[in-house]
Enzyme design. Structure first.
Site, PDB file in Angstrom:
ATOM      1  N   CYS A   5     -21.756  14.758  87.729  1.00 48.81           N
ATOM      2  CA  CYS A   5     -22.295  13.430  87.928  1.00 48.81           C
ATOM      3  C   CYS A   5     -23.678  13.251  87.350  1.00 48.81           C
ATOM      4  O   CYS A   5     -24.198  14.131  86.679  1.00 48.81           O
ATOM      5  CB  CYS A   5     -22.337  13.174  89.428  1.00 48.81           C
ATOM      6  N   CYS A 246     -25.849  24.416  79.502  1.00 47.17           N
ATOM      7  CA  CYS A 246     -24.498  24.056  79.029  1.00 47.17           C
ATOM      8  C   CYS A 246     -24.578  23.353  77.671  1.00 47.17           C
ATOM      9  O   CYS A 246     -25.097  22.235  77.580  1.00 47.17           O
ATOM     10  CB  CYS A 246     -23.825  23.147  80.060  1.00 47.17           C
ATOM     11  N   SER A 293     -19.586   9.924  70.608  1.00 43.93           N
ATOM     12  CA  SER A 293     -20.512  11.065  70.659  1.00 43.93           C
ATOM     13  C   SER A 293     -20.592  11.844  69.351  1.00 43.93           C
ATOM     14  O   SER A 293     -21.573  12.539  69.100  1.00 43.93           O
ATOM     15  CB  SER A 293     -20.132  11.999  71.817  1.00 43.93           C
ATOM     16  N   ASP A 356     -15.316  15.283  65.262  1.00 46.54           N
ATOM     17  CA  ASP A 356     -15.244  15.016  66.706  1.00 46.54           C
ATOM     18  C   ASP A 356     -16.080  16.068  67.425  1.00 46.54           C
ATOM     19  O   ASP A 356     -16.382  17.131  66.866  1.00 46.54           O
ATOM     20  CB  ASP A 356     -13.785  15.052  67.193  1.00 46.54           C
ATOM     21  N   ASP A 357     -16.447  15.764  68.673  1.00 48.95           N
ATOM     22  CA  ASP A 357     -17.319  16.709  69.386  1.00 48.95           C
ATOM     23  C   ASP A 357     -16.553  17.960  69.814  1.00 48.95           C
ATOM     24  O   ASP A 357     -17.069  19.066  69.725  1.00 48.95           O
ATOM     25  CB  ASP A 357     -17.998  16.040  70.594  1.00 48.95           C
ATOM     26  N   CYS A 392     -13.853  25.602  82.921  1.00 49.80           N
ATOM     27  CA  CYS A 392     -15.258  25.474  83.329  1.00 49.80           C
ATOM     28  C   CYS A 392     -15.321  25.347  84.844  1.00 49.80           C
ATOM     29  O   CYS A 392     -14.617  24.523  85.427  1.00 49.80           O
ATOM     30  CB  CYS A 392     -15.891  24.237  82.698  1.00 49.80           C
ATOM     31  N   CYS A 453     -24.591  28.829  78.195  1.00 45.53           N
ATOM     32  CA  CYS A 453     -23.510  29.303  79.064  1.00 45.53           C
ATOM     33  C   CYS A 453     -22.359  29.886  78.243  1.00 45.53           C
ATOM     34  O   CYS A 453     -22.111  31.083  78.299  1.00 45.53           O
ATOM     35  CB  CYS A 453     -23.023  28.159  79.962  1.00 45.53           C
ATOM     36  N   CYS A 456     -16.723  28.930  78.595  1.00 43.16           N
ATOM     37  CA  CYS A 456     -15.441  28.330  78.226  1.00 43.16           C
ATOM     38  C   CYS A 456     -14.994  28.762  76.830  1.00 43.16           C
ATOM     39  O   CYS A 456     -13.812  28.649  76.499  1.00 43.16           O
ATOM     40  CB  CYS A 456     -15.507  26.803  78.316  1.00 43.16           C
TER      41      CYS A 456
HETATM   42  S1  SF4 Z   1     -18.116  26.747  80.820  1.00 40.54           S
HETATM   43 FE1  SF4 Z   1     -18.465  25.505  78.956  1.00 40.54          FE
HETATM   44  S2  SF4 Z   1     -18.566  23.370  79.663  1.00 40.54           S
HETATM   45 FE2  SF4 Z   1     -18.819  24.717  81.463  1.00 40.54          FE
HETATM   46  S3  SF4 Z   1     -21.023  24.956  81.737  1.00 40.54           S
HETATM   47 FE3  SF4 Z   1     -20.317  26.655  80.486  1.00 40.54          FE
HETATM   48  S4  SF4 Z   1     -20.540  25.963  78.362  1.00 40.54           S
HETATM   49 FE4  SF4 Z   1     -20.653  24.156  79.674  1.00 40.54          FE
END
Ligand code: SF4
Length: 478
Positions: A5, A246, A293, A356-357, A392, A453, A456
């Site tokens: 959010c 992220c 985006s 595309d993103d 994620c 991060c 994913c």
């Molecule tokens: S898993 Fe991917 S989408 Fe989730 S916080 Fe980590 S980098 Fe971002």
């Protein structure tokens, strides 16, 4: 149920009514969540409604005009693993009716519920709420009731806070408290509004811009700030060298006008486009972004490659639901894509380099290629984000592996990026498909990869407390 959010909190030192600023700020964060929204002002029940902020203002102007206070918090919400109910919308009240330790809380991120439930059982608290936010709130509340300060409460609960949280809290003593998890997954910043002498805490700096506040800085991972009559108090509940910002915020989620960790989201997207042009230089007639985006990345690609940029796909802004973002509301994805129109003069008969993103589930990309660009001579698709192979659990909504296209098509055994590119291209129906790699993503954003991060993309979840147990959507609903 997960929460992903946008949040805002404002404290006016000179007693100005902050509600108009909260509303403006929330409207500017609407891209972060469109299912429900709410604000909490001291001494009043939180005001929460489903839908967009602007829809509620249109429907209930008098009721909203009655809200007034010099300190308040607000939230825009999306969740996709359960139906959106007002009960689950934020801000949530925690212990407000019971005593002076009560507060209202708004949260951006996702926390593991099992670990928080364990912590609360240790406190003798059996049933404390169904959402991660309610559990975190209850955990903080129990610590406050034991006489701990806010920073001590976060410190004590921190070992059980597995995941991501950026949060704003309105206390019963009219104090504003805000904290960001120790890895800094989700953004959180602080600004100053000169005219009303207000500190403003927000998910993104675009909310500060919207109300005319100046960005002071990002809240640091593991930092807690309190704003009260005495001014601003800055504290730490945790210090970690390894941050895990992220990258999805930069490529897709955040507003392009925002600055996160001192980096312009727009500039990061454009840089990534240039990097894609270096890695995937091939012939084409026009570079076309998938709106909205990917537009800066397409510009960057066009600048670097010298291939002209064209707005070959446009969103119809005048349809009622034109602002829906396809990633946020999967069940409405086809409807969102139907709001995208191809500009025939720009795409028909051309060799398109479509930017595309990312590809998460692949539904939108396939519809765009099959239905909107069927008259193009050839479509090559380039993605600013690497292949998403793992779910994620830190605040972006793809909580199951089964829904991820790259995983479904390649499993996790693909030997190279080329192999993934080839297999996903076949599935989407494009002549060529090229994902960005992790190095290109990190370089384009300007943050070293060991401070991102990336779970994913890599399946390495060492930036959270324990590796998540992957579940199916069905299992999650149980
Ligand atoms: S898993 Fe991917 S989408 Fe989730 S916080 Fe980590 S980098 Fe971002």
């Amino acid at each position: 149920m997960e929460e992903h959010c946008g949040i805002i909190g404002i404290f006016s030192n000179e007693g100005h009514n902050v509600v108009p600023m909260l509303l403006l700020g929330l409207e500017s964060l609407q891209h972060r969540g469109q299912e429900a929204w709410g604000i909490a002002i001291h001494g009043k029940q939180p005001y929460k409604r489903t839908g967009l902020v602007s829809q509620s203002i249109e429907r209930e102007p008098a009721e909203i005009a009655r809200l007034s206070g010099h300190v308040g918090i607000g939230h825009v919400r999306y969740s996709t693993t359960s139906t959106s109910t007002l009960e689950n919308a934020h801000p949530l009240e925690i212990g407000v009716a019971s005593d002076k330790k009560g507060f209202c809380i708004a949260h951006n991120g996702t926390l593991e519920r099992e670990l928080l439930t364990e912590a609360l059982k240790e406190e003798g608290c059996a049933s404390c709420g169904v959402t991660d936010t309610a559990l975190m709130g209850r955990g903080l509340y129990e610590n406050l009731r034991q006489g701990k300060s806010w920073v001590e409460a976060f410190e004590a609960l921190n070992p059980y806070l597995n995941g991501a949280f950026s949060t704003v809290i309105l206390t019963s003593e009219e104090e504003l408290v805000s904290a960001r998890d120790e890895r800094g997954f989700r953004p959180l910043c602080i600004g100053w509004h000169e005219e009303t002498c207000s500190y403003v805490l927000a998910s993104e700096s675009c909310a500060l811009d919207a109300i005319g506040a100046r960005l002071l800085r990002d809240i640091q991972p593991g930092e807690l700030v309190r704003v009260n009559k005495g001014g601003l108090v800055e504290e730490r509940f945790s210090v970690q060298e390894r941050h895990a910002h992220c990258p999805f915020e930069y490529t897709y989620f955040a507003h392009p006008s925002s600055r996160i960790e001192g980096i312009s989201v727009y500039a990061a997207r454009k840089n990534i486009g240039r990097i894609l042009a270096e890695g995937y230089g091939f012939e084409g007639d026009v570079v076309v972004p998938v709106p909205d985006s990917a537009r800066p990345a397409a510009l960057g690609y066009s600048e670097k490659s010298g291939i002209p940029f064209e707005e070959g796909l446009m969103k119809d802004r005048y349809k009622k639901k034109g602002s829906w973002r396809s990633f946020i509301e999967p069940e409405k994805r086809e409807e969102v894509v139907s709001n995208i129109t191809a500009i025939k003069d720009a795409v028909n008969g051309k060799r398109l380099i479509l930017i595309d993103d990312s590809i998460v589930r692949g539904t939108s990309s396939r519809i765009i290629v099959e239905k909107k660009l069927k008259e193009a001579k050839e479509v090559s698709l380039l993605l600013t984000f690497p292949p998403i192979m793992y779910p994620c659990y830190m605040g972006i909504d793809f909580p199951t592996q089964e829904e991820l296209l790259a995983y479904r098509v390649c499993g996790t055994t693909a030997k190279s990026l080329d192999e993934i590119n080839r297999k996903v291209a076949e599935n989407i129906g494009v002549a060529f498909l090229g994902y960005n790699n992790i190095e290109g993503l990190s370089k384009g954003i300007g943050i070293p990869k060991d401070q991102l991060c990336l779970s994913c993309a890599t399946g390495d979840y060492s930036c959270i407390r324990r590796k998540p147990k992957f579940k199916t959507r069905k299992e999650m609903k149980r």
